[in-house]
Enzyme design. Sequence first.
Site, PDB file in Angstrom:
ATOM      1  N   SER A 143      18.879 114.984   9.367  1.00 16.36           N
ATOM      2  CA  SER A 143      19.330 115.467  10.678  1.00 16.36           C
ATOM      3  C   SER A 143      20.408 116.515  10.479  1.00 16.36           C
ATOM      4  O   SER A 143      21.186 116.442   9.513  1.00 16.36           O
ATOM      5  CB  SER A 143      19.894 114.302  11.502  1.00 16.36           C
ATOM      6  OG  SER A 143      20.532 114.779  12.673  1.00 16.36           O
ATOM      7  N   TYR A 157      25.707 107.391  12.277  1.00  7.71           N
ATOM      8  CA  TYR A 157      24.375 107.996  12.123  1.00  7.71           C
ATOM      9  C   TYR A 157      24.459 109.237  11.242  1.00  7.71           C
ATOM     10  O   TYR A 157      23.661 109.405  10.306  1.00  7.71           O
ATOM     11  CB  TYR A 157      23.810 108.347  13.496  1.00  7.71           C
ATOM     12  CG  TYR A 157      22.527 109.138  13.456  1.00  7.71           C
ATOM     13  CD1 TYR A 157      21.320 108.519  13.196  1.00  7.71           C
ATOM     14  CD2 TYR A 157      22.528 110.512  13.686  1.00  7.71           C
ATOM     15  CE1 TYR A 157      20.124 109.249  13.157  1.00  7.71           C
ATOM     16  CE2 TYR A 157      21.355 111.248  13.658  1.00  7.71           C
ATOM     17  CZ  TYR A 157      20.160 110.611  13.394  1.00  7.71           C
ATOM     18  OH  TYR A 157      18.991 111.335  13.360  1.00  7.71           O
TER      19      TYR A 157
END
Length: 248
Positions: A143, A157
């Site tokens: 990501s 995350y």
Amino acid sequence: MEKVLLITGSSRGIGAATALLAAEQGYRICINYLSDHQAAERVCAHIRKLGAQVMAVQADVSDEDEIIGLFARIDAELGPVTALVNNAGTVAEVSRVEEMSEFRMLRMMKTNVVGPMLCAKHALLRMSPRHGGKGGSIVNVSSVAARLGASGEYVDYAASKGALDTFTLGLAREVAGEGIRVNAVRPGYIFTDFHALSGDPHRVSKLEPGIPMGRGGCAEEVAEAIIWLLSAKASYATGTFIDLGGGR
């Protein structure tokens, strides 16, 4: 070499889009899912219409026992895995770090870091010449949060994806001489239902004004990059990252 592809978490979003594109490239495909059997079967139905061989297997890919069972099923029905996309992942609701529980942090790391590492382990047991394999390709779905940090949203995350990036680099160098390539894509601001897990299903639309390209991306755009990295067209790429964040 036979092309047998496992895509974890592929009943929706980026994983499903990758599976459909792979079906057009001659792969035999395993759709892995955690709980939504109907969604997985819908993806399989689309793939069968394209003339490709496909199977759906439920497994929690953060649990090694379930991973072992998953790979055994693929061995029996499709043949040994030659390509792996570590796409399964999770995110939690927007939170500052001091409000995060130990359970949340451990779950995040087990799903987003340990799971892909274990799946890569069992793929290598089939791909590496050390174990009778003929090489292969692994793509990890990271990501842009790994670069940006996701402060005030979900630092845990972002940290898990940063760890996945480091794993990508290390593994790529470890197996480069064995005919195995390991790369990653770093999506960001992609229109999928993944954002609902953070409590903000409309997050991409809200952030579009701050994206240099002025829009969110779609799952198919990420799938194109994944399939390219898996393919022989990327034969000299390993330890490589493709950022798909619209310029951020």
